[in-house]
Design an enzyme around this catalytic site. Structure first.
Site, mmCIF file in Angstrom:
data_model
loop_
_atom_site.group_PDB
_atom_site.id
_atom_site.type_symbol
_atom_site.label_atom_id
_atom_site.label_comp_id
_atom_site.label_asym_id
_atom_site.label_seq_id
_atom_site.Cartn_x
_atom_site.Cartn_y
_atom_site.Cartn_z
ATOM 1 N N LYS A 114 -7.514 58.189 2.556
ATOM 2 C CA LYS A 114 -7.436 59.598 2.164
ATOM 3 C C LYS A 114 -6.266 59.786 1.216
ATOM 4 O O LYS A 114 -5.213 59.176 1.390
ATOM 5 C CB LYS A 114 -7.272 60.451 3.425
ATOM 6 C CG LYS A 114 -7.073 61.937 3.208
ATOM 7 C CD LYS A 114 -6.964 62.656 4.554
ATOM 8 C CE LYS A 114 -6.568 64.117 4.405
ATOM 9 N NZ LYS A 114 -6.441 64.798 5.714
ATOM 10 N N LYS A 149 -11.663 59.976 1.310
ATOM 11 C CA LYS A 149 -11.479 61.415 1.492
ATOM 12 C C LYS A 149 -10.419 61.935 0.530
ATOM 13 O O LYS A 149 -9.228 61.740 0.742
ATOM 14 C CB LYS A 149 -11.067 61.737 2.931
ATOM 15 C CG LYS A 149 -10.848 63.234 3.189
ATOM 16 C CD LYS A 149 -10.500 63.517 4.638
ATOM 17 C CE LYS A 149 -10.164 64.994 4.868
ATOM 18 N NZ LYS A 149 -9.837 65.285 6.285
ATOM 19 N N ASP A 161 -6.700 61.835 11.489
ATOM 20 C CA ASP A 161 -6.102 61.675 10.163
ATOM 21 C C ASP A 161 -4.627 61.327 10.349
ATOM 22 O O ASP A 161 -3.847 62.166 10.824
ATOM 23 C CB ASP A 161 -6.251 62.957 9.343
ATOM 24 C CG ASP A 161 -7.697 63.235 8.944
ATOM 25 O OD1 ASP A 161 -8.612 62.789 9.672
ATOM 26 O OD2 ASP A 161 -7.913 63.918 7.918
#
Length: 358
Positions: free
Chosen positions: A258, A294, A195
């Site tokens: 995300k 996400k 991430d």
């Protein structure tokens, strides 16, 4: 990009030229394995990225009032009930990145979280639900780089992936070589998901080439690990900035986009979710490649998880309602889902102290 054009469901849509050649991606698909997803009956590849198309990015628009109306109608609808609700909540568990990103994290806390990831529901509850054969587990455990090896050892033999936050999380302001090096070290330690955090200043300044190059460097360093690009939507100020950053991240090769680090004052919100998923949909239509989504930060209740799953189903379809293309970034969410499932089978809510790890 304008809501007024004829794109389907066009709250966020784009116009422009020089898009990816659909014939190229169709040719690649014919030589590849099973498609990652389908959209309007078209099979889709995993995202390989495309050259930066500045015409596409600069023409992006987002109709804020239309997005807000869509969000209001979404939450006003009747939700799923009874056995269907239980099934959706079980699906939410399988799409969860169980997360601990606190300054006081320890190896023991990470090991306990990994144990919960492997067995997210109490044995008695699993038996009463009649789901022993499903072997329900979360999608991943998300930790700082310092704990990647600890998580990898604790999850050995399970399907649960190890995700690491990298690139100077949460601010993303350390020098680029240091951020790239952190990704490589996490991958070498066993992280399967990475991430990464973008430099938000590139968005504010409209420096799309710099943002693209930064994300492309992160992608190269990630190797075979899945790269989730954190936009920090709460810091980006406008939905148009969110949409533009989403397209640049996907063009640069993001496997997921995300919403947030979870550390911003405002994290995942449904309006942002609609903008990002519609950007994903348009990118898939134009390129033949699927990108995951996400939402992270502030998702704490079972009801919220149902709202997000419904958003995915309505905006992108059933093939996106799986861990390969959808994740929740969550720490306390599992607690409430477990309590709701227990209520489903017993008619009573369990006390919070029965769920101390989640």
């Amino acid at each position: 990009m304008s809501v007024e054009n004829s794109k389907p469901h066009g709250v966020v849509a784009a116009t422009g030229s020089g898009r990816a050649d659909g014939a190229v991606t169709d040719s690649l698909l014919s030589r590849s394995s099973a498609p990652l997803a389908t959209l309007y009956g078209r099979p889709l590849l995993s995202n390989q990225g495309i050259p930066l198309n500045l015409d596409w990015v600069t023409q992006v628009r987002a109709n804020t009032s239309a997005v807000e109306r869509r969000q209001q109608s979404h939450v006003a609808r009747r939700t799923v009930k009874k056995d269907w609700q239980a099934a959706w909540l079980l699906r939410a568990i399988t799409c969860m990145d169980l997360t601990t990103l606190s300054g006081d994290d320890t190896d023991e806390r990470v090991r306990r979280l990994c144990a919960k990831a492997r067995q997210p529901l109490q044995h008695e509850l699993v038996k009463r639900l009649g789901i022993e054969d499903l072997n329900v587990q979360v999608a991943a455990v998300c930790v700082y780089h310092r704990f990647v090896e600890t998580a990898r050892k604790a999850l050995e033999g399970s399907r649960v992936r190890v995700a690491a936050v990298s690139t100077g999380f949460p601010a993303g302001l350390s020098p680029l070589p240091e951020r790239v090096g952190e990704i490589r070290r996490s991958v070498e330690s066993g992280a399967q998901d990475i991430d990464v955090v973008i430099t938000r200043a590139h968005v504010f300044g409209g420096r799309w080439q710099e943002l693209y190059d930064e994300i492309a460097a992160f992608k190269q360093a990630s190797g075979t690990a899945h790269m989730k690009v954190i936009l920090g939507t709460g810091d980006l100020l406008t939905l148009r900035n969110v949409a533009r950053a989403s397209f640049v991240a996907m063009m640069a090769g993001a496997d997921f986009i995300k919403t947030s680090t979870g550390k911003e004052p405002t994290n995942a919100t449904l309006p942002v979710g609609f903008v990002m998923t519609r950007a994903i949909r348009e990118y898939a239509q134009e390129t033949g490649m699927a990108v995951g989504f996400k939402p992270a930060g502030g998702i704490r209740t079972a009801k919220q998880s149902l709202e997000w799953l419904a958003l995915m189903k309505e905006e992108l379809g059933v093939s996106w309602m799986k861990a390969e293309l959808f994740r929740f970034g969550a720490s306390g969410l599992l607690n409430d889902i477990e309590r709701q499932l227990e209520h489903h089978v017993t008619g009573r809510y369990s006390a919070d102290y029965r769920h101390p790890i989640a």
